[in-house]
Design a protein around this motif. Sequence first.
Motif, mmCIF file in Angstrom:
data_model
loop_
_atom_site.group_PDB
_atom_site.id
_atom_site.type_symbol
_atom_site.label_atom_id
_atom_site.label_comp_id
_atom_site.label_asym_id
_atom_site.label_seq_id
_atom_site.Cartn_x
_atom_site.Cartn_y
_atom_site.Cartn_z
ATOM 1 N N GLN A 1 -42.826 37.456 -27.561
ATOM 2 C CA GLN A 1 -41.826 36.402 -27.489
ATOM 3 C C GLN A 1 -42.130 35.358 -28.555
ATOM 4 O O GLN A 1 -43.262 35.232 -29.003
ATOM 5 C CB GLN A 1 -41.777 35.754 -26.112
ATOM 6 N N ARG A 2 -41.111 34.623 -28.948
ATOM 7 C CA ARG A 2 -41.271 33.513 -29.896
ATOM 8 C C ARG A 2 -41.755 32.301 -29.111
ATOM 9 O O ARG A 2 -41.138 31.866 -28.148
ATOM 10 C CB ARG A 2 -39.936 33.231 -30.573
ATOM 11 N N GLU A 3 -42.891 31.765 -29.539
ATOM 12 C CA GLU A 3 -43.483 30.607 -28.878
ATOM 13 C C GLU A 3 -42.847 29.320 -29.395
ATOM 14 O O GLU A 3 -42.273 29.300 -30.487
ATOM 15 C CB GLU A 3 -44.997 30.575 -29.146
ATOM 16 N N PRO A 4 -42.977 28.217 -28.634
ATOM 17 C CA PRO A 4 -42.417 26.935 -29.091
ATOM 18 C C PRO A 4 -42.959 26.493 -30.453
ATOM 19 O O PRO A 4 -42.301 25.769 -31.180
ATOM 20 C CB PRO A 4 -42.828 25.951 -27.991
ATOM 21 N N TRP A 5 -44.165 26.937 -30.810
ATOM 22 C CA TRP A 5 -44.768 26.574 -32.097
ATOM 23 C C TRP A 5 -44.330 27.521 -33.215
ATOM 24 O O TRP A 5 -44.799 27.425 -34.332
ATOM 25 C CB TRP A 5 -46.286 26.492 -32.005
ATOM 26 N N GLY A 6 -43.417 28.471 -32.898
ATOM 27 C CA GLY A 6 -42.794 29.293 -33.921
ATOM 28 C C GLY A 6 -43.439 30.624 -34.234
ATOM 29 O O GLY A 6 -42.964 31.353 -35.104
ATOM 30 N N LEU A 7 -44.509 30.982 -33.546
ATOM 31 C CA LEU A 7 -45.162 32.272 -33.774
ATOM 32 C C LEU A 7 -44.670 33.301 -32.762
ATOM 33 O O LEU A 7 -44.358 32.954 -31.624
ATOM 34 C CB LEU A 7 -46.682 32.129 -33.661
ATOM 35 N N ILE B 1 -46.671 36.124 -37.794
ATOM 36 C CA ILE B 1 -46.138 34.874 -38.323
ATOM 37 C C ILE B 1 -44.799 35.181 -38.983
ATOM 38 O O ILE B 1 -44.747 35.921 -39.961
ATOM 39 C CB ILE B 1 -47.121 34.239 -39.331
ATOM 40 N N PRO B 2 -43.696 34.646 -38.447
ATOM 41 C CA PRO B 2 -42.385 34.912 -39.023
ATOM 42 C C PRO B 2 -42.301 34.439 -40.482
ATOM 43 O O PRO B 2 -43.001 33.499 -40.883
ATOM 44 C CB PRO B 2 -41.426 34.106 -38.140
ATOM 45 N N GLU B 3 -41.441 35.083 -41.232
ATOM 46 C CA GLU B 3 -41.332 34.780 -42.662
ATOM 47 C C GLU B 3 -40.946 33.334 -42.936
ATOM 48 O O GLU B 3 -41.336 32.777 -43.960
ATOM 49 C CB GLU B 3 -40.344 35.741 -43.308
#
Length: 124
Positions: free
Chosen positions: A89-95, A113-115
Amino acid sequence: MEVLSSRILLKPRNRQVTTEFYRDVLGLAVYREFPVGTVFFLGQGFLEVVGEGEQGAGPDVALWLQVRDLPDTLAELALRGVPIVRAAQREPWGLDEAWIADPDGTRIVLVQIPEDHPLRADTR
């Protein structure tokens, strides 16, 4: 303090089972082996499975492993019989994160780590 090298030490309940998990199931490369332990490469760090402990995993400790492709990694681990403790899942911190665990229950956080994440930004 100047740190020249570092590693995480795990004292599993069953060293052979845990060593086989990290070596054969996760496929971590071996850095060094000695009579009572094995040291694995963890990207820029090391994981040492050494001796045998009595208590096993605790809830306040986790390994954080960045992977190149989280969905592919999870599919590969599922084929190897590794249970997924928490789906990606995508975390609130963006990872993007998913959780698995070693034989003692030590939580392993798999991270992509998303692009478009700031950690990928070229700061030059």
